[in-house]
Design an enzyme around this catalytic site. Structure first.
Site, PDB file in Angstrom:
ATOM      1  N   THR A  72       0.828  -1.213   0.000  1.00 31.09           N
ATOM      2  CA  THR A  72       0.000   0.000   0.000  1.00 31.09           C
ATOM      3  C   THR A  72       0.858   1.258   0.000  1.00 31.09           C
ATOM      4  OG1 THR A  72      -1.503  -1.201   1.436  1.00 31.09           O
ATOM      5  CG2 THR A  72      -1.967   1.114   1.096  1.00 31.09           C
TER       6      THR A  72
ATOM      7  N   HIS B 224      -8.356  -7.099   2.966  1.00 30.93           N
ATOM      8  CA  HIS B 224      -6.924  -7.376   3.146  1.00 30.93           C
ATOM      9  C   HIS B 224      -6.757  -8.831   3.526  1.00 30.93           C
ATOM     10  CE1 HIS B 224      -2.839  -7.198   4.657  1.00 30.93           C
ATOM     11  NE2 HIS B 224      -2.723  -5.975   4.168  1.00 30.93           N
TER      12      HIS B 224
HETATM   13  C1  GP9 Z   1      -2.185  -0.975   6.474  1.00 28.95           C
HETATM   14  C2  GP9 Z   1      -2.858  -1.163   5.170  1.00 28.95           C
HETATM   15  C3  GP9 Z   1      -2.474  -2.462   4.567  1.00 28.95           C
HETATM   16  O1  GP9 Z   1      -2.362   0.256   7.038  1.00 28.95           O
HETATM   17  O2  GP9 Z   1      -2.613  -0.096   4.345  1.00 28.95           O
HETATM   18  O3  GP9 Z   1      -1.168  -2.484   4.162  1.00 28.95           O
HETATM   19  P1  GP9 Z   1      -0.639  -3.542   3.106  1.00 28.95           P
HETATM   20  O4  GP9 Z   1      -0.307  -4.789   3.855  1.00 28.95           O
HETATM   21  O5  GP9 Z   1      -1.724  -3.762   2.113  1.00 28.95           O
HETATM   22  O6  GP9 Z   1       0.543  -2.890   2.496  1.00 28.95           O
HETATM   23 MN    MN Z   2      -2.816  -2.688   0.663  1.00 31.96          MN
END
Ligand code: GP9
Ligand code: MN
Length: 622
Positions: free
Chosen positions: A299, A414
């Protein structure tokens, strides 16, 4: 070699004073974790890690005292314990203010120190004196001791550091099992401290920071000119009708967690996976060949790409390693145009080092987990459910001055894609991968949450005057699930060509009331978002060092480079040293891909050069 045969017990007794200090520092650190930092664990193994992680560094730090002789050895033990206490206390005071752990750059950054100055005494309490309890005990023992101090034997030193190393390896191994890729991927300081301990974390941080510093030292101002010549030669004029179309409007960016384009317009048992997003296509500019360009920084890499039009790093996360750099990011540019800039995301602010990086990128405010009411009822998986997140964000949005540029980062979709029963609107898949099976249900939920958000924005009068940019941050289903993916997509197998095509993520530019919407085929990626937004806001950016091109420019070339060096053009896909025909996926001679290979390499090379050299710190007279 009689000394080498000394029994363990004897060894312990010989250096009783030092081992007492080790034991006290170990236990004290654990107590501080629990009482001071209030670190909690979800699993027994996590708690066990937390408990043992101070041990290796305690042995290591105090082991240095063995290099001293006589009474000096004891004095050193006391001084090292005091030093360790100061480090812990420094972190604790910092934590009380920032809910975060110290990093080396923070220690030397005047900005942060300024924030602390006024309140540092308020952050201290008389009870903190308990932190000195081990130092006191050691002092008393020292004053009372009458026995002569045992001289250190050579093997003792070697044995001791070997013990420290062994303890560290055991610790790290368990941590890796608990958190795979801990050191390369999960750059959350709290997670690092939880897993490897405060002192090891500081050493690790020092290593990372010094590596970045050396590369910076060798960079010079002529480097930036070279890069700018390169990016300017690739500059493409914007589309005249789109230039300035979003001027003075609020910009709402939605980073959609782990969504890939293959779910768009796809059904499970006759039910659409993304009914809202499918519907949004006809009222938006939809980019069918838009790729994520992220690597290990996931992300955070996508955020970096979008805000800077620069690539993230090929390993590690630029958010973590280069938050001390100078940038000329979107939020900063928009701020100079009187925009209020913010991020809303219900996670710890230190995750991906966001708190520090957002400052470097010029955000006015980060609405992190502390801005949200998170309860057991409204969370699942990684935290606050998306629908609740959007709902609670409305008030924050209303509190902001206008025009604003606000980024929302969703979380429910996620890995491991958990969902409460009441939020499951479609059936799970029936492939051999539980991950993929559940994935479609959490994507469906995110789609629902987005619909809720749009409805609420309409009801609050926040919809009409905004421009929306929605994009997928990175893949959700890795190559590990290729078998299941081929079952779902009804393909014989997933080839490297397919894998590249699967890196497409949905990308929408939705302008309420706009009529010329269409689905665009231009091959593009996250790196193109910044120039697109700048042009939509009517901001001239010919001199900006950007590696993307306005998505609407009639002059743009269909082209995207992925972080691993793969690239896609109108006609070809290049990956893993193989050139494919895009229409069919058929392998063709390399000569077809050759003309673009150099460009792909140069793009990555010059972008890396910008970051490693921190080149934006050098002034360019525009
Ligand atoms: C954590 C969210 C997820 O704050 O942005 O992160 P990722 O594991 O997808 O990089
Ligand atoms: Mn992410």
């Amino acid at each position: 070699m009689a000394s080498a045969k000394l029994k363990l017990k004897e060894l312990l007794v010989r250096n009783k004073f030092m081992w007492t200090a080790v034991f006290l520092l170990w236990i004290k650190t654990y107590v501080i974790y629990k009482v001071g930092f209030r670190i909690s664990s979800e699993k027994l193994l996590q708690e066990f890690l937390l408990f043992i992680n101070p041990l290796s560094s305690a042995v290591f730090l105090l082991g240095f005292c063995l290099f001293f002789r006589g009474k000096l050895k004891y004095i050193m033990v006391i001084l090292v314990s005091l030093f360790a206490t100061i480090v812990l206390y420094g972190n604790l005071v910092y934590y009380r203010f920032f809910s975060d752990f110290l990093t080396w750059p923070v220690l030397f950054q005047t900005g942060n120190a300024k924030d602390l100055q006024g309140s540092v005494f308020e952050l201290m309490s008389p009870l903190d004196l308990f932190l000195l309890v081990d130092v006191m005990i050691l002092l008393i023992l020292f004053l009372k001791s009458k026995r002569p101090v045992a001289e250190t034997i050579k093997y003792e030193k070697i044995g001791l550091f070997a013990t420290a190393l062994l303890l560290f390896i055991v610790n790290l191994t368990i941590a890796q099992i608990e958190r795979p890729q801990l050191l390369t991927r999960a750059f959350d300081r709290e997670m690092l401290v939880k897993n490897i301990g405060t002192f090891n974390y500081h050493i690790y941080d020092a290593f990372i920071q010094s590596k970045a510093k050396t590369q910076r030292v060798f960079a010079s101002s002529s480097d930036i000119l070279e890069v700018r010549n390169y990016t300017m030669s690739n500059y493409k004029k914007p589309d005249a009708t789109m230039f300035g179309i979003a001027q003075d409007k609020n910009i709402i960016l939605i980073s959609m967690e782990s969504i890939q384009s293959f779910v768009i317009n796809k059904e499970v048992d006759g039910e659409e996976i993304t009914p809202f997003l499918n519907n949004l296509i006809k009222d938006s500019y939809y980019f069918e060949n838009f790729y994520h360009q992220t690597s290990q920084g996931k992300t955070s890499d996508s955020e970096f790409l979008v805000d800077n039009s620069l690539f993230g790093k090929d390993s590690g996360a630029v958010f973590f390693t280069h938050s001390g750099n100078e940038y000329n990011a979107l939020p900063e540019i928009l701020k100079s145009k009187d925009y209020y800039t913010s991020v809303m995301h219900a996670n710890n602010k230190s995750f991906w080092n966001r708190d520090l990086m957002y400052e470097a990128l010029g955000y006015d405010h980060f609405f992190d987990i502390a801005s949200y009411e998170v309860t057991d009822e409204n969370s699942i998986g990684w935290g606050l459910k998306d629908a609740d997140f959007f709902e609670q964000s409305i008030a924050h949005l209303k509190s902001q001055p206008t025009p604003f540029y606000t980024k929302f980062i969703t979380l429910t979709n996620h890995f491991p894609f958990e969902l409460s029963e009441e939020d499951q609107f479609i059936d799970e898949l029936d492939t051999n991968s539980r991950t993929l099976n559940q994935y479609v249900t959490t994507v469906r939920y995110m789609d629902y949450a987005l619909e809720v958000f749009f409805d609420r924005l309409k009801a609050e009068g926040l919809y009409e005057n905004a421009v929306f940019i929605l994009y997928g941050d990175h893949y959700g289903i890795s190559d590990y699930h290729n078998k299941a993916m081929s079952m779902f997509l009804e393909k014989e197998e997933i080839t490297p060509f397919d894998s590249v095509q699967l890196q497409r993520v949905p990308m929408y530019i939705h302008i309420p009331g706009h009529v010329n919407n269409k689905t665009l085929q231009t091959v593009s990626g996250q790196i193109d978002v910044k120039p697109t937004i700048l042009h939509m806001l009517g901001i001239e950016d010919r001199n900006e060092i950007q590696f993307g091109t306005d998505l609407f420019s009639p002059y743009r070339k269909s082209f995207v480079v992925l972080r691993d060096g793969s690239f896609v053009t109108d006609t070809h896909v290049y990956t893993k040293d193989t050139c494919y025909l895009k229409n069919t996926g058929e392998e063709v001679e390399m000569t077809y891909c050759e003309p673009y290979r150099q460009k792909a390499k140069l793009d990555l090379h010059y972008s890396d050069k910008m970051i490693y050299g921190d080149l934006l710190r050098f002034d360019l007279d525009n």
